[in-house]
Design an enzyme around this catalytic site. Structure first.
Site, short mmCIF file in Angstrom:
data_model
loop_
_atom_site.label_atom_id
_atom_site.label_comp_id
_atom_site.label_asym_id
_atom_site.label_seq_id
_atom_site.Cartn_x
_atom_site.Cartn_y
_atom_site.Cartn_z
N SER A 239 -11.40 74.35 27.91
CA SER A 239 -12.09 73.86 29.12
C SER A 239 -11.90 74.71 30.36
O SER A 239 -12.52 74.43 31.38
CB SER A 239 -11.69 72.42 29.46
N ASP A 240 -11.05 75.72 30.34
CA ASP A 240 -10.88 76.57 31.53
C ASP A 240 -10.56 78.01 31.13
O ASP A 240 -9.63 78.63 31.65
CB ASP A 240 -9.79 76.00 32.44
N ILE A 241 -11.37 78.54 30.20
CA ILE A 241 -11.19 79.93 29.79
C ILE A 241 -11.64 80.81 30.96
O ILE A 241 -12.73 80.65 31.48
CB ILE A 241 -12.02 80.26 28.54
#
Length: 150
Positions: A5-7
């Protein structure tokens, strides 16, 4: 089965162990475990990085799946081949890609195959994005594997 969800570049680390270099992903604070083929409902989550987020992450009434990470990886690949000199150049290139689905000609002419991959990885509709397995089966990664494994 994990959706990060936060690459983003700041969450990707290179680790060297002897002669072997590995890529590691960190900061799993927003990660979720996906069970089965279910799509997850979008909700008002704070903390993800808007520049690298997929369109469905911003849509509070929609659904999403692991392909939000595919979208972010497509943008990172674009950033790597684009070699943008400033953040303003990167933001302009990302906006152009996100709004038109196109990549600047000077980059596409130099990296045709990579740009085709980037364009499908950053499709607005997540059902049109490839899976991780399909990406790894792409010729770009097969050729890279031959180079790295020498």
């Amino acid at each position: 089965g994990i959706i990060h969800s936060d690459i983003k570049p700041g969450n990707i680390f290179l680790k060297k162990s002897g002669e072997i270099e590995q890529i590691k992903i960190g900061d799993f604070g927003m990660a979720m475990i996906k069970k089965g083929a279910n799509k997850l409902k979008s909700k008002n989550i704070k903390g993800f990085t808007p520049l690298y987020s997929a369109p469905e992450q911003k849509n509070k009434k929609g659904t999403y799946n692991e392909k939000i990470d595919i979208y972010a990886c497509g943008l990172i690949l674009y950033e790597l081949i684009g070699c943008f000199g400033t953040n303003a150049e990167k933001y302009r290139a990302f906006d152009y890609l996100k709004n038109s689905g196109k990549i600047f000609d000077e980059i596409e002419n130099k990296y045709k195959e990579e740009c085709e991959l980037i364009k499908i990885m950053t499709k607005k509709d997540y059902d049109e994005r490839p899976s991780a397995e399909e990406i790894l089966g792409n010729n770009i990664f097969k050729e890279l594997g031959k180079i790295v494994n020498k």
